[in-house]
Design an enzyme around this catalytic site. Structure first.
Site, short mmCIF file in Angstrom:
data_model
loop_
_atom_site.label_atom_id
_atom_site.label_comp_id
_atom_site.label_asym_id
_atom_site.label_seq_id
_atom_site.Cartn_x
_atom_site.Cartn_y
_atom_site.Cartn_z
N HIS A 89 28.09 37.73 28.16
CA HIS A 89 28.32 36.44 28.85
C HIS A 89 29.33 36.63 29.99
O HIS A 89 29.17 36.07 31.07
CB HIS A 89 28.82 35.43 27.82
CG HIS A 89 29.97 35.92 26.97
ND1 HIS A 89 29.98 37.17 26.38
CD2 HIS A 89 31.16 35.35 26.64
CE1 HIS A 89 31.11 37.33 25.71
NE2 HIS A 89 31.84 36.24 25.85
N ASP B 163 37.11 31.04 30.61
CA ASP B 163 37.11 30.32 29.34
C ASP B 163 35.77 30.61 28.67
O ASP B 163 34.72 30.55 29.31
CB ASP B 163 37.32 28.82 29.51
CG ASP B 163 37.82 28.22 28.20
OD1 ASP B 163 38.94 28.55 27.80
OD2 ASP B 163 37.07 27.45 27.56
N SER B 164 35.84 30.99 27.43
CA SER B 164 34.63 31.48 26.78
C SER B 164 34.65 31.15 25.30
O SER B 164 35.68 30.77 24.75
CB SER B 164 34.50 32.99 27.01
OG SER B 164 35.73 33.62 26.78
N PHE C 137 36.53 42.38 20.42
CA PHE C 137 37.53 41.44 19.89
C PHE C 137 36.81 40.19 19.39
O PHE C 137 35.59 40.09 19.49
CB PHE C 137 38.57 41.10 20.96
CG PHE C 137 38.05 40.23 22.09
CD1 PHE C 137 37.28 40.78 23.10
CD2 PHE C 137 38.34 38.87 22.15
CE1 PHE C 137 36.79 39.99 24.14
CE2 PHE C 137 37.88 38.07 23.18
CZ PHE C 137 37.09 38.63 24.18
N GLY C 138 37.60 39.24 18.90
CA GLY C 138 37.05 37.93 18.51
C GLY C 138 35.89 38.06 17.53
O GLY C 138 36.00 38.71 16.49
N LYS D 149 28.21 46.45 25.84
CA LYS D 149 28.64 45.05 25.87
C LYS D 149 28.86 44.58 27.31
O LYS D 149 28.40 43.51 27.70
CB LYS D 149 29.93 44.86 25.06
CG LYS D 149 30.38 43.40 25.08
CD LYS D 149 31.68 43.13 24.35
CE LYS D 149 32.04 41.64 24.53
NZ LYS D 149 33.36 41.29 24.03
N LYS E 48 40.23 40.48 27.20
CA LYS E 48 39.49 39.88 28.32
C LYS E 48 39.80 40.63 29.61
O LYS E 48 38.89 40.96 30.38
CB LYS E 48 39.92 38.42 28.50
CG LYS E 48 39.22 37.43 27.62
CD LYS E 48 39.57 36.03 28.11
CE LYS E 48 39.07 34.97 27.17
NZ LYS E 48 39.43 33.61 27.62
P1 IMP Z 1 39.69 31.21 25.28
O1 IMP Z 1 40.81 32.15 25.48
O2 IMP Z 1 40.09 29.80 25.06
O3 IMP Z 1 38.64 31.36 26.35
O4 IMP Z 1 39.03 31.60 23.88
C1 IMP Z 1 38.11 32.58 23.80
C2 IMP Z 1 37.77 32.81 22.32
O5 IMP Z 1 36.35 32.87 22.21
C3 IMP Z 1 38.28 34.17 21.87
O6 IMP Z 1 39.54 34.04 21.25
C4 IMP Z 1 37.21 34.60 20.90
O7 IMP Z 1 37.42 34.02 19.67
C5 IMP Z 1 35.94 34.01 21.51
N1 IMP Z 1 35.33 34.95 22.48
C6 IMP Z 1 35.21 34.78 23.82
N2 IMP Z 1 34.61 35.84 24.37
C7 IMP Z 1 34.37 36.69 23.37
C8 IMP Z 1 33.80 37.99 23.34
O8 IMP Z 1 33.43 38.60 24.35
N3 IMP Z 1 33.71 38.55 22.12
C9 IMP Z 1 34.12 37.94 20.98
N4 IMP Z 1 34.69 36.74 20.96
C10 IMP Z 1 34.82 36.11 22.15
#
Ligand code: IMP
Length: 201
Positions: A185, A74-75, A157-158, A180, A18
Protein backbone atom coordinates in the site's frame (compact mmCIF):
# COMPACT_ATOMS: atom_id res chain seq x y z
CA UNK A 1 31.55 10.91 -9.40
CA UNK A 2 28.76 10.83 -6.78
CA UNK A 3 25.22 11.15 -8.05
CA UNK A 4 23.60 14.34 -6.69
CA UNK A 5 20.60 13.81 -4.42
CA UNK A 6 17.89 15.92 -5.97
CA UNK A 7 15.18 16.21 -3.31
CA UNK A 8 15.22 16.44 0.44
CA UNK A 9 12.00 15.20 1.99
CA UNK A 10 11.00 15.24 5.66
CA UNK A 11 8.68 12.45 6.78
CA UNK A 12 6.38 13.50 9.61
CA UNK A 13 6.67 10.36 11.72
CA UNK A 14 8.61 8.82 14.57
CA UNK A 15 7.96 5.32 13.20
CA UNK A 16 11.38 4.02 12.10
CA UNK A 17 9.79 1.17 10.15
CA UNK A 18 7.75 3.56 8.01
CA UNK A 19 10.75 5.83 7.37
CA UNK A 20 12.91 2.86 6.45
CA UNK A 21 10.38 1.59 3.95
CA UNK A 22 9.82 5.05 2.46
CA UNK A 23 13.58 5.53 2.11
CA UNK A 24 13.96 2.15 0.38
CA UNK A 25 10.99 2.72 -1.94
CA UNK A 26 11.97 6.27 -2.99
CA UNK A 27 15.58 5.30 -3.62
CA UNK A 28 18.70 7.39 -4.02
CA UNK A 29 17.08 10.39 -5.72
CA UNK A 30 15.59 11.43 -2.38
CA UNK A 31 17.22 12.33 0.90
CA UNK A 32 14.64 11.14 3.42
CA UNK A 33 14.72 12.79 6.87
CA UNK A 34 12.55 12.05 9.88
CA UNK A 35 11.36 14.06 12.88
CA UNK A 36 14.53 13.36 14.86
CA UNK A 37 16.26 15.91 12.60
CA UNK A 38 14.13 18.92 13.63
CA UNK A 39 13.04 20.36 16.95
CA UNK A 40 9.85 22.05 18.09
CA UNK A 41 7.35 19.47 16.83
CA UNK A 42 5.26 17.85 19.56
CA UNK A 43 3.09 14.75 19.30
CA UNK A 44 0.36 15.25 16.69
CA UNK A 45 -3.05 14.06 17.84
CA UNK A 46 -4.67 11.94 15.15
CA UNK A 47 -8.23 13.19 15.53
CA UNK A 48 -9.32 12.51 11.93
CA UNK A 49 -11.68 9.73 10.93
CA UNK A 50 -10.06 9.05 7.55
CA UNK A 51 -6.48 8.24 6.57
CA UNK A 52 -6.30 11.43 4.52
CA UNK A 53 -7.50 13.61 7.42
CA UNK A 54 -4.85 12.17 9.74
CA UNK A 55 -2.09 12.35 7.12
CA UNK A 56 -3.03 15.99 6.51
CA UNK A 57 -2.89 16.80 10.25
CA UNK A 58 0.57 15.21 10.51
CA UNK A 59 1.95 16.89 7.37
CA UNK A 60 0.70 20.38 8.23
CA UNK A 61 1.84 20.19 11.86
CA UNK A 62 5.41 19.81 10.63
CA UNK A 63 5.34 21.81 7.45
CA UNK A 64 5.29 25.11 9.37
CA UNK A 65 8.57 24.14 11.12
CA UNK A 66 10.54 22.93 8.11
CA UNK A 67 11.66 24.80 5.03
CA UNK A 68 11.10 22.19 2.33
CA UNK A 69 9.01 19.24 1.21
CA UNK A 70 7.13 17.37 3.94
CA UNK A 71 5.18 14.13 3.63
CA UNK A 72 3.04 12.25 6.13
CA UNK A 73 1.89 8.64 5.86
CA UNK A 74 -1.32 7.52 7.53
CA UNK A 75 -2.03 3.87 7.04
CA UNK A 76 -3.74 0.86 8.48
CA UNK A 77 -5.49 -2.44 8.03
CA UNK A 78 -9.15 -2.85 7.02
CA UNK A 79 -10.68 -6.24 7.78
CA UNK A 80 -13.95 -7.00 5.96
CA UNK A 81 -15.36 -9.25 8.70
CA UNK A 82 -14.86 -6.36 11.15
CA UNK A 83 -16.60 -3.81 8.88
CA UNK A 84 -13.30 -2.17 7.99
CA UNK A 85 -11.81 -2.08 11.52
CA UNK A 86 -9.22 -1.41 12.81
CA UNK A 87 -8.76 1.16 9.94
CA UNK A 88 -7.48 4.51 11.17
CA UNK A 89 -7.31 3.02 14.68
CA UNK A 90 -4.85 0.29 13.59
CA UNK A 91 -2.02 1.52 15.84
CA UNK A 92 -4.42 1.88 18.82
CA UNK A 93 -6.61 -1.20 18.18
CA UNK A 94 -6.06 -2.86 21.57
CA UNK A 95 -6.48 0.36 23.56
CA UNK A 96 -4.24 2.36 25.89
CA UNK A 97 -0.66 1.08 25.80
CA UNK A 98 -1.31 -0.87 22.59
CA UNK A 99 1.72 -2.52 20.97
CA UNK A 100 2.04 -4.24 17.60
CA UNK A 101 1.94 -7.57 19.45
CA UNK A 102 -1.18 -6.76 21.50
CA UNK A 103 -2.93 -5.46 18.37
CA UNK A 104 -2.14 -8.68 16.48
CA UNK A 105 -3.34 -10.81 19.40
CA UNK A 106 -6.65 -8.93 19.52
CA UNK A 107 -7.09 -9.28 15.77
CA UNK A 108 -6.56 -13.05 15.93
CA UNK A 109 -9.08 -13.27 18.77
CA UNK A 110 -11.73 -11.32 16.84
CA UNK A 111 -11.33 -13.48 13.73
CA UNK A 112 -11.43 -16.80 15.58
CA UNK A 113 -13.64 -19.34 13.80
CA UNK A 114 -13.48 -17.56 10.41
CA UNK A 115 -11.83 -19.31 7.48
CA UNK A 116 -10.42 -18.55 4.02
CA UNK A 117 -12.11 -15.64 2.24
CA UNK A 118 -13.99 -14.74 5.44
CA UNK A 119 -10.62 -13.37 6.58
CA UNK A 120 -10.17 -10.92 3.67
CA UNK A 121 -8.48 -7.60 4.41
CA UNK A 122 -6.45 -4.81 2.88
CA UNK A 123 -3.75 -2.39 3.92
CA UNK A 124 -4.40 1.22 2.95
CA UNK A 125 -2.02 4.15 2.92
CA UNK A 126 -2.50 7.84 2.20
CA UNK A 127 0.54 10.06 1.72
CA UNK A 128 0.00 13.82 2.01
CA UNK A 129 2.58 16.21 0.55
CA UNK A 130 2.93 19.71 2.03
CA UNK A 131 5.21 22.69 1.72
CA UNK A 132 5.31 26.04 3.56
CA UNK A 133 2.28 25.08 5.65
CA UNK A 134 0.15 24.22 2.62
CA UNK A 135 -1.22 20.83 1.56
CA UNK A 136 -0.24 20.24 -2.07
CA UNK A 137 -1.51 16.74 -2.85
CA UNK A 138 -2.64 13.38 -1.46
CA UNK A 139 -1.79 9.95 -2.88
CA UNK A 140 -3.37 6.67 -1.89
CA UNK A 141 -2.52 3.01 -2.28
CA UNK A 142 -3.89 -0.31 -1.10
CA UNK A 143 -3.04 -4.01 -1.23
CA UNK A 144 -5.57 -6.84 -0.86
CA UNK A 145 -4.92 -10.00 1.11
CA UNK A 146 -6.04 -12.28 3.95
CA UNK A 147 -5.33 -12.52 7.67
CA UNK A 148 -3.94 -15.93 8.58
CA UNK A 149 -4.64 -17.60 11.93
CA UNK A 150 -1.14 -17.50 13.43
CA UNK A 151 1.85 -15.18 13.19
CA UNK A 152 4.49 -16.07 10.62
CA UNK A 153 7.80 -14.34 9.87
CA UNK A 154 9.97 -11.79 11.60
CA UNK A 155 10.32 -8.97 9.06
CA UNK A 156 8.34 -5.76 8.72
CA UNK A 157 6.20 -4.35 11.53
CA UNK A 158 2.61 -3.99 12.75
CA UNK A 159 0.27 -6.57 11.25
CA UNK A 160 2.85 -7.89 8.71
CA UNK A 161 3.21 -11.35 10.38
CA UNK A 162 -0.55 -11.93 9.88
CA UNK A 163 -1.08 -10.50 6.37
CA UNK A 164 -0.67 -12.61 3.23
CA UNK A 165 -0.94 -10.39 0.12
CA UNK A 166 -3.00 -11.61 -2.84
CA UNK A 167 -0.97 -13.81 -5.21
CA UNK A 168 1.44 -14.95 -2.45
CA UNK A 169 1.54 -17.79 0.09
CA UNK A 170 3.67 -16.05 2.72
CA UNK A 171 3.10 -13.06 5.00
CA UNK A 172 4.69 -9.65 4.45
CA UNK A 173 6.91 -10.53 7.44
CA UNK A 174 8.15 -13.65 5.61
CA UNK A 175 8.41 -12.18 2.12
CA UNK A 176 11.05 -9.61 3.10
CA UNK A 177 11.38 -5.93 2.37
CA UNK A 178 12.21 -6.22 -1.32
CA UNK A 179 8.93 -8.01 -2.11
CA UNK A 180 6.86 -5.99 0.36
CA UNK A 181 8.21 -2.68 -0.93
CA UNK A 182 7.39 -3.64 -4.52
CA UNK A 183 3.70 -4.22 -3.89
CA UNK A 184 2.67 -2.64 -0.60
CA UNK A 185 0.00 0.00 0.00
CA UNK A 186 2.88 2.38 0.86
CA UNK A 187 4.74 1.64 -2.39
CA UNK A 188 1.55 2.23 -4.37
CA UNK A 189 0.85 5.56 -2.66
CA UNK A 190 4.48 6.62 -3.15
CA UNK A 191 4.31 5.81 -6.87
CA UNK A 192 1.71 8.59 -7.09
CA UNK A 193 4.11 10.93 -5.27
CA UNK A 194 6.94 10.03 -7.65
CA UNK A 195 4.74 10.74 -10.66
CA UNK A 196 3.44 14.04 -9.21
CA UNK A 197 3.56 16.78 -11.83
CA UNK A 198 4.26 19.69 -9.47
CA UNK A 199 7.86 18.93 -8.40
CA UNK A 200 9.43 21.50 -10.68
CA UNK A 201 6.81 24.28 -10.47
P1 IMP B 1 -0.40 5.39 11.84
O1 IMP B 1 0.96 5.66 12.37
O2 IMP B 1 -1.50 6.08 12.57
O3 IMP B 1 -0.47 5.59 10.34
O4 IMP B 1 -0.69 3.86 12.14
C1 IMP B 1 -0.27 2.89 11.31
C2 IMP B 1 -0.58 1.53 11.93
O5 IMP B 1 -1.18 0.71 10.93
C3 IMP B 1 0.71 0.82 12.33
O6 IMP B 1 1.01 1.05 13.68
C4 IMP B 1 0.38 -0.62 12.04
O7 IMP B 1 -0.33 -1.16 13.10
C5 IMP B 1 -0.54 -0.53 10.83
N1 IMP B 1 0.24 -0.54 9.57
C6 IMP B 1 0.37 0.46 8.67
N2 IMP B 1 1.16 0.09 7.66
C7 IMP B 1 1.54 -1.17 7.94
C8 IMP B 1 2.40 -2.06 7.26
O8 IMP B 1 3.02 -1.78 6.22
N3 IMP B 1 2.56 -3.26 7.84
C9 IMP B 1 1.93 -3.63 9.00
N4 IMP B 1 1.14 -2.81 9.68
C10 IMP B 1 0.94 -1.57 9.16
Amino acid sequence: MNKTISRRLLVSTRNDHKVGEIREILGADFEVLDLSTISGVGEVEETGVTFEENATLKALAVSGHFDGWVIADDSGLEVDALDGAPGVWSARFSGVGATDASNRALLLEKLEGLRGKERSARFRCVIVLARAGRKLAAFSGSVEGVIINQEKGSGGFGYDPLFVPEGHCETFAQLGSEVKNALSHRARALSGLLAWSGWND
